[in-house]
Write an enzyme that holds these catalytic residues in place. Sequence first.
Site, short mmCIF file in Angstrom:
data_model
loop_
_atom_site.label_atom_id
_atom_site.label_comp_id
_atom_site.label_asym_id
_atom_site.label_seq_id
_atom_site.Cartn_x
_atom_site.Cartn_y
_atom_site.Cartn_z
N GLN C 205 20.76 30.06 -11.78
CA GLN C 205 19.56 30.70 -12.30
C GLN C 205 19.61 32.15 -11.81
OE1 GLN C 205 17.21 28.74 -14.33
NE2 GLN C 205 19.14 27.60 -14.32
N ALA C 246 7.85 26.96 -16.22
CA ALA C 246 9.30 26.77 -16.08
C ALA C 246 10.06 28.04 -16.48
CB ALA C 246 9.75 25.58 -16.92
N HIS C 247 11.35 28.00 -16.32
CA HIS C 247 12.16 29.20 -16.56
C HIS C 247 12.14 29.64 -18.03
CE1 HIS C 247 16.05 26.51 -16.87
NE2 HIS C 247 15.08 26.04 -17.59
N ASN C 248 12.18 30.94 -18.18
CA ASN C 248 12.27 31.59 -19.49
C ASN C 248 10.99 31.49 -20.32
OD1 ASN C 248 15.03 31.92 -18.79
ND2 ASN C 248 15.46 29.89 -19.60
N SER C 266 11.47 27.87 -21.67
CA SER C 266 11.77 28.65 -22.86
C SER C 266 10.68 28.62 -23.92
CB SER C 266 13.11 28.19 -23.49
OG SER C 266 14.15 28.35 -22.56
#
Lengths: 346, 346, 346
Positions: C205, C246-248, C266
Amino acid sequence: MARRAVQFRAGDLAERFDLALRGDPGRVVEGVGTLAGAGPASLSFLANPRYRGQLATTAAGLVVMRERDAEGYAGDVLLAADPYLAFARIAALFDQTPAHEPGIHPTAVVDPDAVVDPAAWIGPLACIGAGSTVAAGAWIGPGCVVGEDCEIGAGSRLVARVTLVRRVRLGRRVLVHPGAVLGADGFGLAFDRAAAEPHWIKVPQLGGVQVGDDCEIGANTTIDRGAIEDTVLGPDVRLDNQIQIAHNVRVGAHTAMAGCVAVAGSTTIGRYCMIGGAAGIAGHLEICDRVVVTAMSLVTHSIREPGEYSSGTPLMDSRSWRRNAVRFKQLDALARRVGTSPKDTG
Amino acid sequence: MARRAVQFRAGDLAERFDLALRGDPGRVVEGVGTLAGAGPASLSFLANPRYRGQLATTAAGLVVMRERDAEGYAGDVLLAADPYLAFARIAALFDQTPAHEPGIHPTAVVDPDAVVDPAAWIGPLACIGAGSTVAAGAWIGPGCVVGEDCEIGAGSRLVARVTLVRRVRLGRRVLVHPGAVLGADGFGLAFDRAAAEPHWIKVPQLGGVQVGDDCEIGANTTIDRGAIEDTVLGPDVRLDNQIQIAHNVRVGAHTAMAGCVAVAGSTTIGRYCMIGGAAGIAGHLEICDRVVVTAMSLVTHSIREPGEYSSGTPLMDSRSWRRNAVRFKQLDALARRVGTSPKDTG
Amino acid sequence: MARRAVQFRAGDLAERFDLALRGDPGRVVEGVGTLAGAGPASLSFLANPRYRGQLATTAAGLVVMRERDAEGYAGDVLLAADPYLAFARIAALFDQTPAHEPGIHPTAVVDPDAVVDPAAWIGPLACIGAGSTVAAGAWIGPGCVVGEDCEIGAGSRLVARVTLVRRVRLGRRVLVHPGAVLGADGFGLAFDRAAAEPHWIKVPQLGGVQVGDDCEIGANTTIDRGAIEDTVLGPDVRLDNQIQIAHNVRVGAHTAMAGCVAVAGSTTIGRYCMIGGAAGIAGHLEICDRVVVTAMSLVTHSIREPGEYSSGTPLMDSRSWRRNAVRFKQLDALARRVGTSPKDTG
């Protein structure tokens, strides 16, 4: 703390990761990027077919993809049967997590009865309790609290502000993210109904937590110590953020859980399971290997067959939802009117 | 820090806890175990009938159980009307939580305007803010942050890395687990719709948090300070991990909540309620005494009758689930076709 | 640390906040209170009609309310078109959050490669990593850990025990509550199915987190760093406690989320959205502007129309619930029996 400048040639990457190169072996990449965002010095990848259209316009210098996706693409390509997996391995080269010289930061507080390997790093303002051991290559980041009788295996890493309360044993290469709390008391209560004012009596929590090799534990996730025996995570268990694992739970190897899952006490979960975000699993159940639970489902009975399981209702505009949801209260009456018995299965 | 070696004779335990002993008063136990795991020097218990079969093979030296379960069991037994409760009391003898000599660790930071009783312990790297008081026998563990104007009652214990932000008053014998945050600002926002770009304005959160005697607050649980008045937990409230209690909530005495429950602002919950894991309770509601809410249910209206309440749908294999769930969108149409009015009750 | 004694005259408040005063301009208020709890030296407000009845008995010295609510009320009144908004602004005068003299507390650990503005405050036992910058007027509270390559904008405030892991950039006037973790690794895993024992491989990450001006981030909320690009919160995003981003993920300006919401990787969320408590939003979705999601709903598809959306079933007593819930498993069969096709829409 030292940082590396990183630069790799396409030909060297192909050799190192055993991939076929289609293009210029001298192509140099210095970082990674998405297909849409990468420049000529970046490595990118195509795994999800929905992004295939971006190949036409990407400026990425080097792209990892399947052979069939590479047809008609003019740029430099590393061919991989599983491009996401290959990308994961290559991208690790660009992970510039700072390295630390081993040793104990002068502001850390290490109990005289703790044992810290000279090849471990104890960061600023961390605290290591009596009877605990930290193995070679382990990293205890800033602000971590490791209580009594814990073991941190070789190469394991508590990123920062992690708490291991008591009797927590981490295997090797375990990665624990900030705010995680392992080894807090399980929620054990006995009710004293005979008292003048009936009230709760705490059931002492005397077990520990065992975490297998290569586990990853997300930020603010909690794993309680067992009441008597240990709460156990097998090797390669992967827990996202804000997950709650109650006392005496056992999770099999290679099982992964997305964020906000809650598992109640004494439940056993098998190997290679995948639990979707914010799903709940009730206590005292047995879930077999290779079970998939979709997001926000509630598991209330044991599962003995591999497969995918769900509960809940579909999303609707609230006006339609209200009209339909009120009918849920009439469902039994409705079924009786239609002549279906509660025992009939669809 | 000192540890006790513990060893008890069955006869002494019987006398101390007012239980009948059937067997050898000289039997010595040094720890506790499950029926399946205990050895001859361990105390075990049988409370849940599903484990009765394990009596035949247990090696436990001494077992707490009901008289009717003890029939035909040859080993040493402590007879108890409520074996789980009796076990909870006895097991506390084996809880080797390290004791600390009172005093302030040299790495702790205590504001000159804080008052710490000489019989309290302030652990390493803890921080006590101005205007706060810590009573005799209280324990502020490593890495805790106690902000301004807080009160920690006698015998209360912040295990480690707990945060009390401001104006948090804990009664006596309150136990707070790591990562818990009490007294953070409630989520109060006013919307300025008249602005050129409409935006949120923070509503200052000026109240505090009151926690009654004998409460237990789980790891990473959050309890916000009130907007104007206090957020209040009555005595003997038991909160598991990762629970969210919003501003101005009031929880009655002896109520217990399992992990991951969320209670929205200004809701009042009665006494002796039991809220299942990951249940949600909307804001501005009143829940009467002795209400049970099952796991992952959502409470959207006030409850005026004691009893058990639920929402949600059962778990199914995902294929069946999809087939049925899509029909939920047709439920009203279906009911109309069958001739049921939305007002009919089952 | 200094505290202000605060006291305001009604006439001055009216002028300062551009409100009409009906009553005595010399009326002095020294604090705020609810209508039920306020005394003669307190300012109160009436916004929610359900509390209108309390006007008859309130002892509040000064009340902010709409003109139509003020009819027949004999006390001193500040008239406001939006009393809650006006109250929010006035109450800020009474927010006695302690101020600190700028500077670095002697117990803080600041890396030599970090840059701290002389007009910033770094509290006790805080830690600032290499390559990070803290702007003027920023406040890093006790026990915070700021990792490498972070930026804290002017006037931003990490209350206490906040963790910014790496590459986290906060705009100006961002407020982050205790226990929040920003910039931990996203949950990225590739599955190596070809291995002798198939297992997970971590996907590095490498991205960061961007937080716009005027955001507020609740206690124990987690926002992961992006896998490659950044996770992004627009300006004036308001997140309550225990939220998982969460990521993105990208969240548009002015969007507010209540406690315990989980947003998977995402997903893009628009501007001016309001997400109810404990709602879930699946990954890789697009939610347009001005979408409202009710509490505990699960969003599993993209939303392209503004409006309110829901899922779930109503709360019932558990006996009725069980009777109806079992029928959910027969819903498709039921619909077929009644002659409805799965494609029919209500």
